[in-house]
Design a protein around this motif. Structure first.
Motif, PDB file in Angstrom:
ATOM      1  N   ALA A 280       0.835  -1.201   0.000  1.00  0.00           N
ATOM      2  CA  ALA A 280       0.000   0.000   0.000  1.00  0.00           C
ATOM      3  C   ALA A 280       0.870   1.251   0.000  1.00  0.00           C
ATOM      4  O   ALA A 280       0.598   2.230  -0.711  1.00  0.00           O
ATOM      5  N   GLY A 281       1.950   1.222   0.805  1.00  0.00           N
ATOM      6  CA  GLY A 281       2.861   2.369   0.845  1.00  0.00           C
ATOM      7  C   GLY A 281       3.583   2.556  -0.481  1.00  0.00           C
ATOM      8  O   GLY A 281       3.792   3.701  -0.928  1.00  0.00           O
ATOM      9  N   LYS A 282       3.954   1.457  -1.142  1.00  0.00           N
ATOM     10  CA  LYS A 282       4.638   1.565  -2.428  1.00  0.00           C
ATOM     11  C   LYS A 282       3.713   2.149  -3.493  1.00  0.00           C
ATOM     12  O   LYS A 282       4.111   2.987  -4.308  1.00  0.00           O
ATOM     13  N   VAL A 283       2.464   1.693  -3.503  1.00  0.00           N
ATOM     14  CA  VAL A 283       1.503   2.226  -4.478  1.00  0.00           C
ATOM     15  C   VAL A 283       1.271   3.715  -4.217  1.00  0.00           C
ATOM     16  O   VAL A 283       1.168   4.517  -5.157  1.00  0.00           O
ATOM     17  N   LYS A 284       1.217   4.097  -2.946  1.00  0.00           N
ATOM     18  CA  LYS A 284       1.016   5.513  -2.601  1.00  0.00           C
ATOM     19  C   LYS A 284       2.151   6.373  -3.148  1.00  0.00           C
ATOM     20  O   LYS A 284       1.935   7.444  -3.709  1.00  0.00           O
TER      21      LYS A 284
END
Length: 392
Positions: A280-284
Motif C-alpha cells: 500500500a505504501g509503495k503504491v502511494k
C-alpha cells in the motif's frame, strides 16, 4: 511312404486339417506271394505345426538380420572351426571362407587387447560384447560392434560361440562429429562468457561511478531547496509551499533511484535480501510521483486493501509504476483512464502456478492490476514481459 500328408478329418470342433505320415508294407503269404498291403498311419499334426513355427521364427530372424545388415558367425570352441556369413566377411574385408586367424588379423592392432579381454569375459559370463575397429586392405579404418553368446555342452563346458557383427562406422563418425561440435560450441560459450563477464564488470564500474557522480548534485538540490524554503518561511503561499514539497519529494525519489542503481550494480556479486514490503505504501509513492499526469488525464485510480509481503522493495515499486504508467498511456481515446488495484488470498491449488502438493495447500496473495485500456492480443502476452519490448 508318405510324410505330412494333409487330410480333412471330422472332429468335435468341425472339419480340421490333420497331417498324417503313411507307411506301406506288402503282406506276403508263406510262399512269398503278395496278397495284400499293410498300411500304418501316424498323426504328426503337432510336429508339423511346431516345425512350421520354428521355420517362421527362423525366417523372421533372417529378415531382421538382413534388414539390420548384421553379419553372423558361429565358432566351434573345441575345433576352432567357423561358420561365417557373407556380411560378416564383408565387414572384416576378408573372404567368406577365411580362417579364424585372418579375421583376428584384420582387427586394428590397438583394439586387440579389447577383443581379447571381451573373449576372456565371455568364457566366464557367457556374453561376448565389445566395440572395435578393423583395418581394410585399402588402409581405411571401420568400426564394428560384436555381440555373442557362449553355448555350453551337457557337462557345462563352453563348446560353441554364436553371435552377430554390425558395422557402426557411420554411427561413430556421427558421434565424433557431434562431440567436435559440442567442443567447439563449448569453447565459443566460454569465450562469450568471458566477454559477458568483462561487460558486466564494465557495467558495474559504470553504474558505480555514475551513481556516485549523480549523488552530489542531488544532494545539493535537496540542500539548497531546504535552505531556500527556510529563508522564505512565512513569505510564501500555501500553493508555493506545496511546490517546494514536490521538489523535495522528486529529489528524494531521484536519490533513491541512484541508490538502487548502485545496488543493482552489485546484484551479480550478491543477491539482495528480501524484506517485508508494504505494498500500500509503495503504491502511494507511485501515485505521488504520477500525480501531475493523473490530474492532467483525469484518471480514476482505485486502490483496495493491499498486504505486506516479502520481496524486493525497489522492484515491487517499479512494477506498480510500470503497470500504472502503461494504463495512463494506453487508454482508449476520449475516455479517462481507469485503474483498479486489488488483492485476494488464494490457496496454491487455485492459482495457475506449478506447485508441489505441499505448496498447493499453502496460502498465496494475488495482486490484480486492471485497467480499461486498449489492451493487447493474448498471443503477445509473453512478449509483454521481455526486456526492451513494446506492444503498441
Amino acid at each position: 511312404m508318405a510324410f505330412g500328408v494333409p487330410i480333412q478329418l471330422p472332429r468335435k470342433e468341425g472339419i480340421q486339417t490333420r497331417y498324417i505320415n503313411f507307411v506301406y508294407e506288402a503282406f506276403r503269404e508263406g510262399s512269398g506271394l503278395i496278397t495284400g498291403v499293410m498300411a500304418v498311419a501316424t498323426d504328426v499334426t503337432e510336429q508339423i505345426l511346431a516345425t512350421r513355427k520354428i521355420e517362421e521364427a527362423e525366417e523372421r530372424a533372417r529378415l531382421a538380420i538382413e534388414a539390420a545388415e548384421l553379419g553372423t558367425f558361429e565358432v566351434n570352441m573345441d575345433t576352432d572351426a567357423t561358420l561365417i556369413s557373407e556380411r560378416m566377411a564383408a565387414i572384416f574385408d576378408v573372404p567368406v571362407d577365411a580362417k579364424r586367424e585372418e579375421f583376428i588379423a584384420a582387427i586394428f592392432p590397438e583394439d586387440l587387447p579389447i577383443r581379447n579381454s571381451a573373449y576372456k569375459n565371455a568364457q566366464e559370463n557367457g556374453v561376448l560384447d565389445y566395440d572395435g575397429r578393423v583395418q581394410w586392405k585399402d588402409g581405411t579404418i571401420h568400426w564394428m560392434r560384436v555381440r555373442g553368446k557362449v553355448i555350453r555342452n551337457e557337462e557345462g563346458k563352453p563348446n560353441r560361440l554364436v553371435g552377430v557383427v554390425q558395422d557402426i562406422t557411420e554411427q561413430k563418425t556421427f558421434a565424433e562429429a557431434l562431440a567436435q561440435q559440442v567442443r567447439e560450441r563449448t569453447l565459443q560459450l566460454e569465450v562469450k562468457n568471458r566477454e559477458l563477464e568483462r561487460s558486466n564488470t564494465n557495467l558495474e564500474e559504470f553504474a558505480h561511478v555514475a551513481s556516485h557522480d549523480l549523488k552530489e548534485p542531488i544532494r545539493k538540490i535537496l540542500f539548497f531547496t531546504d535552505r531556500l524554503k527556510n529563508e522564505l518561511a512565512g513569505k510564501i503561499t500555501e500553493s508555493e509551499e506545496r511546490l517546494f514539497g514536490r521538489i523535495e519529494l522528486a529529489g528524494v525519489r531521484m536519490r533513491t533511484l541512484v541508490d538502487d542503481l548502485l545496488q543493482y550494480s552489485h546484484v551479480s556479486q550478491r543477491p539482495p535480501e528480501k524484506e517485508l514490503v508494504d505494498l500500500a505504501g509503495k503504491v502511494k509513492k507511485v501515485l505521488e510521483d504520477l500525480e501531475l499526469e493523473i490530474e492532467q488525464k483525469q484518471a480514476k485510480i482505485t486502490v483496495g486493501p493491499l498486504p505486506q509481503v516479502l520481496g524486493y522493495r525497489r522492484q515491487l515499486q517499479q512494477l506498480f509504476q510500470n503497470l500504472i504508467t502503461n494504463a495512463l498511456k494506453y487508454h482508449k481515446p476520449g475516455e479517462a483512464p481507469q485503474v483498479t488495484i486489488s488483492s485476494r488470498v488464494l490457496k496454491g491449488s487455485e492459482t495457475p502456478l506449478l506447485l508441489n502438493e505441499l505448496e498447493k495447500e499453502a496460502s498465496f496473495c494475488m495482486i490484480e492490476v486492471a485497467d480499461a485500456g486498449i489492451g493487447f492480443e493474448q498471443a503477445q502476452a509473453e512478449k509483454a514481459f521481455q526486456m526492451f519490448q513494446r506492444l503498441h
